[in-house]
Structure formats: structure tokens, C-alpha cells
Enzyme design. Sequence first.
Site, PDB file in Angstrom:
ATOM      1  N   ASN A 195      25.120  22.706  64.573  1.00  0.00           N
ATOM      2  CA  ASN A 195      25.685  23.887  65.230  1.00  0.00           C
ATOM      3  C   ASN A 195      27.193  23.723  65.276  1.00  0.00           C
ATOM      4  O   ASN A 195      27.699  22.866  66.001  1.00  0.00           O
ATOM      5  CB  ASN A 195      25.111  24.033  66.647  1.00  0.00           C
ATOM      6  CG  ASN A 195      23.642  24.380  66.591  1.00  0.00           C
ATOM      7  OD1 ASN A 195      23.239  25.325  65.921  1.00  0.00           O
ATOM      8  ND2 ASN A 195      22.821  23.583  67.245  1.00  0.00           N
ATOM      9  N   CYS A 202      29.701  16.526  67.584  1.00  0.00           N
ATOM     10  CA  CYS A 202      29.227  16.988  68.891  1.00  0.00           C
ATOM     11  C   CYS A 202      30.377  17.526  69.741  1.00  0.00           C
ATOM     12  O   CYS A 202      31.384  16.837  69.949  1.00  0.00           O
ATOM     13  CB  CYS A 202      28.533  15.831  69.613  1.00  0.00           C
ATOM     14  SG  CYS A 202      28.081  16.228  71.312  1.00  0.00           S
ATOM     15  N   GLU A 252      26.923  21.808  81.773  1.00  0.00           N
ATOM     16  CA  GLU A 252      26.043  22.900  81.377  1.00  0.00           C
ATOM     17  C   GLU A 252      24.576  22.456  81.341  1.00  0.00           C
ATOM     18  O   GLU A 252      24.262  21.303  81.028  1.00  0.00           O
ATOM     19  CB  GLU A 252      26.477  23.433  80.008  1.00  0.00           C
ATOM     20  CG  GLU A 252      27.867  24.054  80.093  1.00  0.00           C
ATOM     21  CD  GLU A 252      28.347  24.699  78.803  1.00  0.00           C
ATOM     22  OE1 GLU A 252      29.014  25.725  78.893  1.00  0.00           O
ATOM     23  OE2 GLU A 252      28.070  24.180  77.717  1.00  0.00           O
ATOM     24  N   SER A 310      16.887  11.491  75.342  1.00  0.00           N
ATOM     25  CA  SER A 310      17.458  11.428  73.994  1.00  0.00           C
ATOM     26  C   SER A 310      18.667  10.511  74.052  1.00  0.00           C
ATOM     27  O   SER A 310      19.520  10.644  74.929  1.00  0.00           O
ATOM     28  CB  SER A 310      17.879  12.831  73.567  1.00  0.00           C
ATOM     29  OG  SER A 310      18.547  12.793  72.329  1.00  0.00           O
ATOM     30  N   CYS A 317      21.987  23.001  70.584  1.00  0.00           N
ATOM     31  CA  CYS A 317      22.237  21.548  70.556  1.00  0.00           C
ATOM     32  C   CYS A 317      23.680  21.267  70.147  1.00  0.00           C
ATOM     33  O   CYS A 317      24.145  21.777  69.139  1.00  0.00           O
ATOM     34  CB  CYS A 317      21.369  20.870  69.507  1.00  0.00           C
ATOM     35  SG  CYS A 317      19.665  20.875  69.886  1.00  0.00           S
ATOM     36  N   CYS A 354      17.088  21.773  79.415  1.00  0.00           N
ATOM     37  CA  CYS A 354      17.945  20.768  78.780  1.00  0.00           C
ATOM     38  C   CYS A 354      19.020  20.385  79.796  1.00  0.00           C
ATOM     39  O   CYS A 354      19.832  21.218  80.202  1.00  0.00           O
ATOM     40  CB  CYS A 354      18.551  21.402  77.514  1.00  0.00           C
ATOM     41  SG  CYS A 354      19.635  20.288  76.639  1.00  0.00           S
ATOM     42  N   CYS A 358      31.306  12.890  77.359  1.00  0.00           N
ATOM     43  CA  CYS A 358      30.556  11.765  76.795  1.00  0.00           C
ATOM     44  C   CYS A 358      31.542  10.848  76.099  1.00  0.00           C
ATOM     45  O   CYS A 358      32.447  11.299  75.397  1.00  0.00           O
ATOM     46  CB  CYS A 358      29.505  12.250  75.795  1.00  0.00           C
ATOM     47  SG  CYS A 358      28.511  10.900  75.136  1.00  0.00           S
ATOM     48  N   CYS A 384      30.576  11.238  69.160  1.00  0.00           N
ATOM     49  CA  CYS A 384      29.993  11.520  67.837  1.00  0.00           C
ATOM     50  C   CYS A 384      30.808  12.611  67.153  1.00  0.00           C
ATOM     51  O   CYS A 384      31.272  13.544  67.807  1.00  0.00           O
ATOM     52  CB  CYS A 384      28.533  11.950  67.984  1.00  0.00           C
ATOM     53  SG  CYS A 384      27.515  10.692  68.760  1.00  0.00           S
ATOM     54  N   GLU A 408      25.566  10.916  77.451  1.00  0.00           N
ATOM     55  CA  GLU A 408      24.617   9.933  76.940  1.00  0.00           C
ATOM     56  C   GLU A 408      23.838   9.396  78.152  1.00  0.00           C
ATOM     57  O   GLU A 408      24.369   8.614  78.952  1.00  0.00           O
ATOM     58  CB  GLU A 408      25.392   8.812  76.217  1.00  0.00           C
ATOM     59  CG  GLU A 408      24.564   7.581  75.856  1.00  0.00           C
ATOM     60  CD  GLU A 408      23.213   7.881  75.223  1.00  0.00           C
ATOM     61  OE1 GLU A 408      23.168   8.527  74.165  1.00  0.00           O
ATOM     62  OE2 GLU A 408      22.185   7.474  75.812  1.00  0.00           O
ATOM     63  N   SER A 419      18.723   9.551  68.377  1.00  0.00           N
ATOM     64  CA  SER A 419      19.619  10.352  67.533  1.00  0.00           C
ATOM     65  C   SER A 419      20.148   9.463  66.416  1.00  0.00           C
ATOM     66  O   SER A 419      21.088   8.697  66.608  1.00  0.00           O
ATOM     67  CB  SER A 419      20.776  10.889  68.381  1.00  0.00           C
ATOM     68  OG  SER A 419      20.278  11.790  69.330  1.00  0.00           O
ATOM     69  N   LEU A 420      19.555   9.575  65.255  1.00  0.00           N
ATOM     70  CA  LEU A 420      19.871   8.641  64.164  1.00  0.00           C
ATOM     71  C   LEU A 420      20.990   9.197  63.267  1.00  0.00           C
ATOM     72  O   LEU A 420      22.015   8.561  63.070  1.00  0.00           O
ATOM     73  CB  LEU A 420      18.600   8.355  63.358  1.00  0.00           C
ATOM     74  CG  LEU A 420      18.685   7.173  62.394  1.00  0.00           C
ATOM     75  CD1 LEU A 420      18.964   5.870  63.115  1.00  0.00           C
ATOM     76  CD2 LEU A 420      17.392   7.057  61.584  1.00  0.00           C
ATOM     77  N   HIS A 421      20.752  10.323  62.654  1.00  0.00           N
ATOM     78  CA  HIS A 421      21.768  11.065  61.887  1.00  0.00           C
ATOM     79  C   HIS A 421      22.250  10.431  60.586  1.00  0.00           C
ATOM     80  O   HIS A 421      23.070  11.030  59.877  1.00  0.00           O
ATOM     81  CB  HIS A 421      23.006  11.388  62.733  1.00  0.00           C
ATOM     82  CG  HIS A 421      22.686  12.014  64.045  1.00  0.00           C
ATOM     83  ND1 HIS A 421      21.922  13.160  64.149  1.00  0.00           N
ATOM     84  CD2 HIS A 421      22.996  11.648  65.327  1.00  0.00           C
ATOM     85  CE1 HIS A 421      21.811  13.474  65.433  1.00  0.00           C
ATOM     86  NE2 HIS A 421      22.437  12.578  66.156  1.00  0.00           N
TER      87      HIS A 421
HETATM   88  N1  SAH Z   1      23.656  11.871  74.059  1.00  0.00           N
HETATM   89  C1  SAH Z   1      22.307  12.051  73.724  1.00  0.00           C
HETATM   90  C2  SAH Z   1      21.719  13.343  74.235  1.00  0.00           C
HETATM   91  C3  SAH Z   1      22.585  14.565  74.154  1.00  0.00           C
HETATM   92  S1  SAH Z   1      22.879  15.228  72.562  1.00  0.00           S
HETATM   93  C4  SAH Z   1      22.105  11.926  72.219  1.00  0.00           C
HETATM   94  O1  SAH Z   1      23.080  11.887  71.493  1.00  0.00           O
HETATM   95  O2  SAH Z   1      20.958  11.809  71.813  1.00  0.00           O
HETATM   96  C5  SAH Z   1      21.321  15.963  72.157  1.00  0.00           C
HETATM   97  C6  SAH Z   1      21.059  16.115  70.681  1.00  0.00           C
HETATM   98  O3  SAH Z   1      21.935  17.096  70.100  1.00  0.00           O
HETATM   99  C7  SAH Z   1      21.313  14.829  69.919  1.00  0.00           C
HETATM  100  O4  SAH Z   1      20.324  14.567  68.985  1.00  0.00           O
HETATM  101  C8  SAH Z   1      22.609  15.134  69.236  1.00  0.00           C
HETATM  102  O5  SAH Z   1      22.818  14.320  68.142  1.00  0.00           O
HETATM  103  C9  SAH Z   1      22.451  16.580  68.893  1.00  0.00           C
HETATM  104  N2  SAH Z   1      23.715  17.233  68.556  1.00  0.00           N
HETATM  105  C10 SAH Z   1      24.937  16.915  68.997  1.00  0.00           C
HETATM  106  N3  SAH Z   1      25.858  17.731  68.461  1.00  0.00           N
HETATM  107  C11 SAH Z   1      25.203  18.601  67.662  1.00  0.00           C
HETATM  108  C12 SAH Z   1      25.594  19.722  66.873  1.00  0.00           C
HETATM  109  N4  SAH Z   1      26.870  20.118  66.824  1.00  0.00           N
HETATM  110  N5  SAH Z   1      24.646  20.384  66.196  1.00  0.00           N
HETATM  111  C13 SAH Z   1      23.346  20.022  66.287  1.00  0.00           C
HETATM  112  N6  SAH Z   1      22.909  18.989  67.037  1.00  0.00           N
HETATM  113  C14 SAH Z   1      23.828  18.280  67.727  1.00  0.00           C
HETATM  114 FE1  SF4 Z   2      27.489  11.914  73.363  1.00  0.00          FE
HETATM  115 FE2  SF4 Z   2      25.093  12.593  72.389  1.00  0.00          FE
HETATM  116 FE3  SF4 Z   2      27.271  14.107  71.903  1.00  0.00          FE
HETATM  117 FE4  SF4 Z   2      27.023  11.719  70.761  1.00  0.00          FE
HETATM  118  S1  SF4 Z   2      25.696  13.497  70.425  1.00  0.00           S
HETATM  119  S2  SF4 Z   2      28.875  12.523  71.744  1.00  0.00           S
HETATM  120  S3  SF4 Z   2      26.026  10.554  72.377  1.00  0.00           S
HETATM  121  S4  SF4 Z   2      26.335  13.748  73.872  1.00  0.00           S
END
Ligand code: SAH
Ligand code: SF4
Length: 391
Positions: A305, A117, A90, A198, A348, A103, A110, A114, A167, A220-222
Site C-alpha cells: 500500500n 511502512c 490509529e 504480528s 496495512c 487492528c 515504530c 521498515c 512493533e 513479517s518476512l518480506h
Molecule cells: N510491526 C508489526 C505489526 C504491524 S505492521 C509487523 O511488522 O509485523 C502489520 C503488517 O503490515 C506487517 O506485515 C507489515 O509488514 C505490513 N505492512 C507494513 N507496511 C505496509 C505497506 N505499506 N503495505 C502493505 N503492508 C505493509
Molecule cells: Fe514497525 Fe511493523 Fe512498520 Fe516495520 S512494518 S516499521 S516493524 S510497524
Amino acid sequence: MVNLLQFDRSALGDWCEQRGEKPFRATQLFRWIHQRGEADFTVMSDLAKSFRDMLVAEAVVKALPIASEQVASDGTIKWLFNVGAGDAVETVFIPETGRGTLCVSSQAGCAVNCRFCATGHQGFSRNLTTAEILGQLWHAEFAMRKRLGVPDGERIISNVVMMGMGEPLQNYDALLPALKTMLDDHGYGLSRRRVTVSTSGVVPMIDRLRDDCPVALAVSLHAPDDALRDELVPLNRKYPIAELLASARRYLERAPRDFITIEYCMLDGVNDSPAQAEALRALLQGDGSAATPGLPCKVNLIPFNPFAASGLRRSPTDRVAAFAAVLHDAAIVTTVRKTRGDDIAAACGQLAGEIQDRTRVAERRERTAAVPMAAPVSRRRGAQTVPEPCA
Ligand code: SAH
Ligand code: SF4
């Protein structure tokens, strides 16, 4: 037949040279493809007939087949591109006043997995090629130009964020020529500040990107500590926070801006407490010592989200505001990301496409869930627990 979307300008120059053409011919061809969106070699009027004949015989400019296109109520557009063998990825276009952001996905699925995600939940199928990464931009830019009747020379997409599926730094070799083409003055001519990679924290590749093509970087720290980040972003077990922030500091030496963007997805009861905001502040601001040097950064808080099966909830708005206030008060520039396109699952972390899960993440997750005793609870206590990663 070679797809010329696979090449940056230098590789296209080599390919043309091997066929007896001068490098400036490759630049002309590159401009036809990436500045005018032309796929038909026969209309490239400033190229010699013999060159055009060779191109028709040996090359194509092949767009990605579109499986679907959806438009959200806020004007966000999401394309699903079929990349073959049951995989589809997508791409999302987000229109805003004065800019248009695309985007872009870098992988089908991936492998980082995470917890929060949708892409990670689906598992991993394969890396996209350069042509597939760039094909998303090529299609979005020129299909929209045509639809809106935008004249040559005026562009629609002003910013690219590698924040779609995958990623990007785990697909570095394909990513690099795509980035170079985005920046190339004979290509899309985007400034380094307007192209963002990112990453969940692939430390060695952050260093390579710094040396090869230092575009804007988002990390992406979280989580403010390793115990929690190990659970949310399993890659942290390999590259813990201190190493990640050290690589981000090295990146700053070449970055197009004097800060790194820190992304932090707000998860209710998991990473959004006032104490965690304070821990994040301390981590990012540091105390000036060699052990805790901090990082010049801007923080982008992303309201989670939700998607089915995540088992996680979005932090309430007042909790996000309180978290942001702790950082603001410490003079750390903090923004809360506006959710766009969520009515078509384009926000996102909601991108899922269709993936043949060759890592069998979903299967392993189900196996773990079926045996409750084998699914240990988090090492964290009380309201801040999250399930252990299944990987
Ligand atoms: N893999 C890379 C880029 C793709 S994800 C990364 O992790 O940075 C892009 C952004 O969306 C990242 O910051 C990720 O942490 C965030 N993201 C992933 N799942 C999400 C969700 N369910 N709600 C909000 N942000 C999310
Ligand atoms: Fe992959 Fe980024 Fe999603 Fe983590 S947040 S699973 S690194 S796409």
C-alpha cells in the site's frame, strides 16, 4: 486516579485485595468493565456500596480521547486516538461476513523503520500503556455496540490483530496484560486462534510470548534472503532469517494452530520475482536437513500500500499471481490479502497517526537524501534495487 483498563484480571485482583476486597469482587468489576463496557462505578449494582465509593474515589475507566473517526466505502472504520503530548495512534475495524476484526496499535510510531511502512517512516515516540492498547478495543467494541443497538452478550469484534502502528514485541510488558484480557473468559473471551500478534522478528520475545501467552503468530518476512531482508526490515541485522524461523518453529510447539502465518509485502521489482518466489519456497519448505528444516506455515501476500515518500511501487497483479502460483504448486497454502479501507488510508502499512519523532528518523532520512553520494545504492543489482536504510 488509576485507570482500571491498565490491569488484567490478576492485577485487578491484587489491586482490590490491597484495598481489602475479596478476589471475586475484582472479577465482578472486571466483567462490568470488559463485558458490559461500563465506566460508571455507581451503576455497578452487584458491588457493595463501600466498594463502589472506594472506586469512585481512587479509580477511573478512562477511554482514549478520539481525535477523528472515518468510515471507508467498504465499511472499514478508522479511529485516530489522541494519546497526549502530540502523539495520536490509529485503530481500524474491518467488518466481514461472520466476523469483525480490529487492528490494534501497540506503539506511537515504530523504531524498526521498515522501508515500506508509513509508521516506520514516521519514527518512534513511545510505547503505549496496557490501558492505551486495551482502550482501543474497549472503545471500538462498546461504541459500536451502542451505535448498532447490539444487546449485552453479543459481541462485534471477534478477532484482534496486533497489526496497527508499532512493533508489539518491542512493547512486551504492556502487551501481555492486554492479550490476557482479550482472552479472559471474564473479559472479551476471544479464542487464542482469533488473537494474532504480528512481528517483524524480535526473536527473544517470540520465545517469551510462547511461554506466557501463545496466541496466533504472524511473522513479517518480506524477503527470502538476509541481504534483502537487512535492507527492508533493518531488525534482520540483529535477528537474521535462520534465527527468526527457528524461533517460529519453537513457537509452534505451543501455538493455537499448527502453522505460523508468514506475511510478505509485494514490492514491485524488489522482492517479487519468480526466482525470489522459488527461494521463498525453498526456505519455507526446507529440505528436511538440520540446516534447512523449513517451517509449517501459510503465506499471506500483501500488495504494497503506497504512501508518499516511500519511493516503492505495488507489484502488478499478474506478478503477485505468478509469485503465489510458485508457492501453491509446492503445496504451501498462500493467500493474497484483500486491501481494505485504502480510501481512508486504513490499509496495512498506511497507518501513521501523528507522531513526535523522538528517534529523528525523518530528519536523518532527509539528511541522507540531501547528500546523494552519501546515499549508497542497494547491494542488490538491476531492477531489484531498493535504497539503503537510513538508520
Ligand atoms: N510491526 C508489526 C505489526 C504491524 S505492521 C509487523 O511488522 O509485523 C502489520 C503488517 O503490515 C506487517 O506485515 C507489515 O509488514 C505490513 N505492512 C507494513 N507496511 C505496509 C505497506 N505499506 N503495505 C502493505 N503492508 C505493509
Ligand atoms: Fe514497525 Fe511493523 Fe512498520 Fe516495520 S512494518 S516499521 S516493524 S510497524
